[in-house]
Design an enzyme around this catalytic site. Sequence first.
Site, PDB file in Angstrom:
ATOM      1  N   GLY A  27      31.428  42.195  41.177  1.00 61.13           N
ATOM      2  CA  GLY A  27      30.875  42.913  40.023  1.00 61.13           C
ATOM      3  C   GLY A  27      31.132  42.233  38.691  1.00 61.13           C
ATOM      4  N   LYS A  28      31.339  40.921  38.695  1.00 60.45           N
ATOM      5  CA  LYS A  28      31.577  40.196  37.429  1.00 60.45           C
ATOM      6  C   LYS A  28      30.399  40.340  36.479  1.00 60.45           C
ATOM      7  CE  LYS A  28      31.938  36.239  39.517  1.00 60.45           C
ATOM      8  NZ  LYS A  28      31.805  36.741  40.904  1.00 60.45           N
ATOM      9  N   GLU A  95      28.001  32.938  35.266  1.00 62.06           N
ATOM     10  CA  GLU A  95      28.104  31.835  36.242  1.00 62.06           C
ATOM     11  C   GLU A  95      28.775  30.609  35.611  1.00 62.06           C
ATOM     12  OE1 GLU A  95      27.506  32.343  39.319  1.00 62.06           O
ATOM     13  OE2 GLU A  95      26.013  33.936  39.434  1.00 62.06           O
ATOM     14  N   CYS A 151      37.090  43.747  50.880  1.00 59.52           N
ATOM     15  CA  CYS A 151      37.104  42.836  52.030  1.00 59.52           C
ATOM     16  C   CYS A 151      36.122  43.337  53.084  1.00 59.52           C
ATOM     17  CB  CYS A 151      38.511  42.736  52.612  1.00 59.52           C
ATOM     18  SG  CYS A 151      38.567  41.700  54.100  1.00 59.52           S
TER      19      CYS A 151
HETATM   20 ZN   LIG Z   1      40.829  41.895  54.736  1.00 54.83          ZN
END
Ligand SMILES: [Zn+2]
Length: 192
Positions: A27-28, A95, A151
Site C-alpha cells: 500500500g505504498k 516507484e 504474508c
Molecule cells: Zn509468513
Amino acid sequence: MIFESSIESRKDKKGQIEVICGSMFSGKTEELIRRLNRAKIARQKVEIFKPSIDKRYHEEDVVSHNDTSIRSSPVNFAEDILLWSGGCDVVGIDEVQFFDDQIVSVAQKLALQGKRVILAGLDMDFEGQPFEPMPKLMAIAEYVTKVHAICMKCGDLAAFSFRLSDSKQKVMLGEKESYEARCRKCFYEDKK
Ligand SMILES: [Zn+2]
C-alpha cells in the site's frame, strides 16, 4: 500518525523529505496518494512524478493497485523533476527504487527550495537486499514510514517481496503473477 498534523498545518516554507517504504502489496502508493490528496484539499500545489520505466499501467497516472489514481508525469531522469516541479508546494515521487542515486540530491534540492517531498518505493529487492537508492533517502529523510503487506503464506505482517519465478534480474515488472508478499520466516524458508 502523530507527526502529520504538524506537517500539514505548517505555514512556513521549510522543506522536508518523507519516505514511504515497504514490500510489494503493502500500500505504498495508496499512502502516497492519501497524503497528496490531503495536500490538494488544502489547496497546496501538488505534482507527482514516476520513472518512465514503470509502464505497467496507464502512462500518465500514478495508479495504485486498488485503482486510486492521480495524474503524474513520467520522467526519464531524476533531474527532470527539478525542471518540472517549479512553483509547487508538494512533490510526490512513486516507484523511487527505479531511479538512480541522482534522486538523492534531487530530493535534497527540492526540500531546500522549501518543498515537501514525499517518496514512495520498495526498500528491499526480491533477494531481501536493500534496494538503492531507498536506503540513502531513508537516511536523509525527516520522516520514514514503513508500511506492511500480509504474508500470502501464513497471514502475518509481511515486509519482503518473494519472487515466484527463477529470474535473477533485479528489475522485473509485472506484479501479481510474479511476486508474493512474505514475512521474514516464509521468505527465507522458500528463497532459492
Ligand atoms: Zn509468513
